[in-house]
Design an enzyme around this catalytic site. Structure first.
Site, PDB file in Angstrom:
ATOM      1  N   ILE A  56       0.822  -1.050  -0.014  1.00 56.07           N
ATOM      2  CA  ILE A  56       0.148   0.351   0.096  1.00 56.07           C
ATOM      3  C   ILE A  56       0.959   0.955  -0.437  1.00 56.07           C
ATOM      4  O   ILE A  56       0.492   2.370  -0.368  1.00 56.07           O
ATOM      5  CB  ILE A  56      -1.059   0.306   1.375  1.00 56.07           C
ATOM      6  CG1 ILE A  56       0.001   0.341   2.824  1.00 56.07           C
ATOM      7  CG2 ILE A  56      -1.698  -1.628   1.142  1.00 56.07           C
ATOM      8  CD1 ILE A  56      -1.272   0.985   3.277  1.00 56.07           C
ATOM      9  N   ASP A  57       1.667   1.105   0.506  1.00 56.18           N
ATOM     10  CA  ASP A  57       3.081   2.218   0.247  1.00 56.18           C
ATOM     11  C   ASP A  57       3.654   2.742  -0.986  1.00 56.18           C
ATOM     12  O   ASP A  57       4.113   3.704  -1.478  1.00 56.18           O
ATOM     13  CB  ASP A  57       3.629   1.821   0.893  1.00 56.18           C
ATOM     14  CG  ASP A  57       4.506   1.379   2.650  1.00 56.18           C
ATOM     15  OD1 ASP A  57       2.328   2.454   3.200  1.00 56.18           O
ATOM     16  OD2 ASP A  57       4.953   1.118   3.013  1.00 56.18           O
TER      17      ASP A  57
ATOM     18  N   ARG B  17     -12.758  22.371  13.296  1.00 56.62           N
ATOM     19  CA  ARG B  17     -12.390  21.694  13.938  1.00 56.62           C
ATOM     20  C   ARG B  17     -11.368  20.858  13.236  1.00 56.62           C
ATOM     21  O   ARG B  17     -11.598  21.254  11.782  1.00 56.62           O
ATOM     22  CB  ARG B  17     -12.450  20.572  14.845  1.00 56.62           C
ATOM     23  CG  ARG B  17     -13.040  20.298  16.138  1.00 56.62           C
ATOM     24  CD  ARG B  17     -13.802  18.814  16.717  1.00 56.62           C
ATOM     25  NE  ARG B  17     -13.733  19.034  18.189  1.00 56.62           N
ATOM     26  CZ  ARG B  17     -14.998  17.799  18.064  1.00 56.62           C
ATOM     27  NH1 ARG B  17     -15.227  16.763  17.600  1.00 56.62           N
ATOM     28  NH2 ARG B  17     -15.436  18.495  19.931  1.00 56.62           N
TER      29      ARG B  17
ATOM     30  N   GLY C 234       2.758   4.172   6.271  1.00 62.52           N
ATOM     31  CA  GLY C 234       3.989   5.611   5.175  1.00 62.52           C
ATOM     32  C   GLY C 234       5.163   5.754   5.951  1.00 62.52           C
ATOM     33  O   GLY C 234       4.768   6.684   6.916  1.00 62.52           O
TER      34      GLY C 234
ATOM     35  N   HIS D 168      -4.527  -0.165  10.660  1.00 64.37           N
ATOM     36  CA  HIS D 168      -4.832  -1.281   9.433  1.00 64.37           C
ATOM     37  C   HIS D 168      -5.674  -1.732   8.547  1.00 64.37           C
ATOM     38  O   HIS D 168      -5.497  -1.710   7.712  1.00 64.37           O
ATOM     39  CB  HIS D 168      -4.249  -2.443  10.417  1.00 64.37           C
ATOM     40  CG  HIS D 168      -2.912  -2.840  10.283  1.00 64.37           C
ATOM     41  ND1 HIS D 168      -2.626  -2.243  11.779  1.00 64.37           N
ATOM     42  CD2 HIS D 168      -1.425  -3.498   9.874  1.00 64.37           C
ATOM     43  CE1 HIS D 168      -0.968  -2.517  12.307  1.00 64.37           C
ATOM     44  NE2 HIS D 168      -0.922  -3.361  10.832  1.00 64.37           N
TER      45      HIS D 168
ATOM     46  N   ARG E 135      -4.710  -1.843   4.707  1.00 67.41           N
ATOM     47  CA  ARG E 135      -4.719  -2.698   4.505  1.00 67.41           C
ATOM     48  C   ARG E 135      -5.735  -3.954   4.037  1.00 67.41           C
ATOM     49  O   ARG E 135      -5.454  -5.156   3.440  1.00 67.41           O
ATOM     50  CB  ARG E 135      -3.139  -3.374   5.552  1.00 67.41           C
ATOM     51  CG  ARG E 135      -1.897  -2.387   5.324  1.00 67.41           C
ATOM     52  CD  ARG E 135      -0.670  -3.093   5.469  1.00 67.41           C
ATOM     53  NE  ARG E 135      -0.635  -4.188   6.304  1.00 67.41           N
ATOM     54  CZ  ARG E 135      -0.255  -4.476   7.016  1.00 67.41           C
ATOM     55  NH1 ARG E 135       0.583  -4.026   6.914  1.00 67.41           N
ATOM     56  NH2 ARG E 135      -0.099  -5.857   7.778  1.00 67.41           N
TER      57      ARG E 135
HETATM   58  O1  F6P Z   1       4.875  -2.013   4.683  1.00 64.52           O
HETATM   59  C1  F6P Z   1       3.663  -1.422   4.167  1.00 64.52           C
HETATM   60  C2  F6P Z   1       2.752  -0.969   5.758  1.00 64.52           C
HETATM   61  O2  F6P Z   1       1.983  -1.178   5.503  1.00 64.52           O
HETATM   62  C3  F6P Z   1       3.938   0.438   6.807  1.00 64.52           C
HETATM   63  O3  F6P Z   1       3.742   1.656   6.104  1.00 64.52           O
HETATM   64  C4  F6P Z   1       3.502   0.097   8.069  1.00 64.52           C
HETATM   65  O4  F6P Z   1       4.584   1.157   8.658  1.00 64.52           O
HETATM   66  C5  F6P Z   1       3.391  -1.002   8.351  1.00 64.52           C
HETATM   67  O5  F6P Z   1       3.249  -1.337   7.427  1.00 64.52           O
HETATM   68  C6  F6P Z   1       3.212  -1.550   9.619  1.00 64.52           C
HETATM   69  O6  F6P Z   1       3.300  -2.778   9.498  1.00 64.52           O
HETATM   70  P1  F6P Z   1       2.713  -4.444  10.802  1.00 64.52           P
HETATM   71  O7  F6P Z   1       1.573  -4.872   9.850  1.00 64.52           O
HETATM   72  O8  F6P Z   1       3.730  -4.720  11.016  1.00 64.52           O
HETATM   73  O9  F6P Z   1       2.558  -3.135  11.387  1.00 64.52           O
END
Ligand code: F6P
Length: 353
Positions: free
Chosen positions: A129-130, A165, A173, A275, A278
């Site tokens: 996603i980054d 606000r 990221g 998350h 994701r």
């Molecule tokens: O590499 C992708 C990412 O989404 C980063 O942007 C973020 O810091 C990290 O994964 C978080 O990962 P975790 O699942 O270990 O919390």
């Protein structure tokens, strides 16, 4: 007939299952290959955990959930495991693989390329996603995450406007601000703060005050990547019980600093999307990209063009050398180019560069 392994490695994202589906269909139906799904990335190789994948098996009697289901049916890991390299490398041989297709981000692809020196035939597919994998315009998962963050901007706007606000939305990221930048533009942010560009509290206050004068109320939307500098100039992280560092909290630090700097004239609230970015169903663009990448990766295996990664170049899918991808490291936002220019051109505060 070749036996190919497929694995997902690193943080998950929407579109991984769509890629696994495309790989399986193309490999079995298009080339007559056998496909083994390796579980939990290199942990599956170290422990010889793999299962056969077939188009009929993953089609689930026509329900075909792989296109639209987030996550990865193979599991993934994004932290080092307790296994010696030789065990992982031997796993490839013992599972009888002729080639391995690895769907991963820049970190995973670098690690796997190192293992591949032991004699693996490796083809990579970029996902994150980054969107910071080098030498590809897009990675699987980015488009969906941009949609998620953009929707969150819209939801924060209504409550922010109603309460006068400043709303601060913290995105993922750690090192790369592509997600914050793209979503901030799409979501109508007044300021976007990313790791690649230094910013000053006075600049942000001035932006927020100007926005307030223009709108006649105190609402402003700030999108900040978790790895952006805090008002004190450092990054905001915490350490878990295993001593691992996690980003998170810069949004709250900025909210506090804004309130203090304006002696309470501005009220600010921070939201961490975490998350949520994701998960969920891949966007149509991610489902298409994952499908195209999956098909091309299998075709590269058929042509025995190894040590390559599939890549989106404009509208075309090409193969690039994995060596070159790894050598470049993470692809960061160029403060002088493209999206940053777009953001500034519509009046978004990006910082001091
Ligand atoms: O590499 C992708 C990412 O989404 C980063 O942007 C973020 O810091 C990290 O994964 C978080 O990962 P975790 O699942 O270990 O919390």
């Amino acid at each position: 007939m070749k036996r190919i392994g497929v694995m997902t490695s690193g943080g998950d994202c929407p579109g991984l299952n769509a890629a696994i589906r495309a790989i399986t269909r193309r490999a079995v139906n298009g080339h007559g290959f056998e496909v083994l799904g390796i579980e939990d990335a290199v942990a599956g190789l170290a422990q010889r955990r793999a299962r056969p994948l077939s188009p009929t098996l993953i089609d689930l009697d026509g329900f075909d959930p792989m296109l639209s289901t987030g996550g990865t049916i193979l599991g993934s890991i994004n932290k080092p495991i307790d296994a010696v390299a030789a065990d992982i490398e031997q796993g490839y041989l013992e599972l009888g693989l002729d080639a391995l297709i690895a769907i991963g981000g820049d970190g995973s692809l670098a690690i796997l390329q190192e293992h591949a020196r032991s004699g693996w035939n490796l083809v990579g597919i970029p996902k994150t996603i980054d969107n910071d994998v080098a030498l590809t315009d897009r990675s699987i998962g980015f488009d969906t995450a941009v949609r998620t963050v953009t929707r969150a901007c819209a939801q924060l706007r209504t409550t922010g406007v109603s309460h006068d606000r400043v709303m601060i939305l913290e995105t993922m990221g750690r090192g790369a601000g592509h997600l914050a930048l793209a979503s901030g533009i799409a979501g109508g942010a007044d300021a976007i703060l990313i790791p690649e560009i230094d910013w000053k509290l006075e600049g942000l206050v001035a932006t927020v005050e100007a926005t307030r004068r223009r709108r006649n109320h105190a609402f402003a939307l700030v999108v900040v990547a978790e790895g952006a500098r805090s008002p004190l100039g450092d990054t905001v992280t915490s350490t878990d019980v295993k001593g691992r560092e996690h980003f998170g909290g810069v949004g709250s630090a900025i909210a506090r600093a804004l309130e203090e700097a304006t002696e309470g004239r501005i009220e600010a609230r921070a939201t961490v999307l975490g998350h949520l970015q994701r998960g969920g169903e891949p966007s149509p663009m991610d489902a298409i990209l994952a499908t195209e990448f999956g098909i091309h990766a299998v075709d590269l295996v058929a042509e025995e063009r190894y040590d390559t990664m599939v890549s989106l170049q404009g509208t075309r899918i090409e193969a690039v050398r994995l060596d070159d991808v790894v050598a470049r490291g993470a692809a960061l936002v160029d403060p002088a180019e493209e999206m940053a220019h777009t953001a500034r051109s519509v009046g978004i505060y990006l910082g001091e560069s």
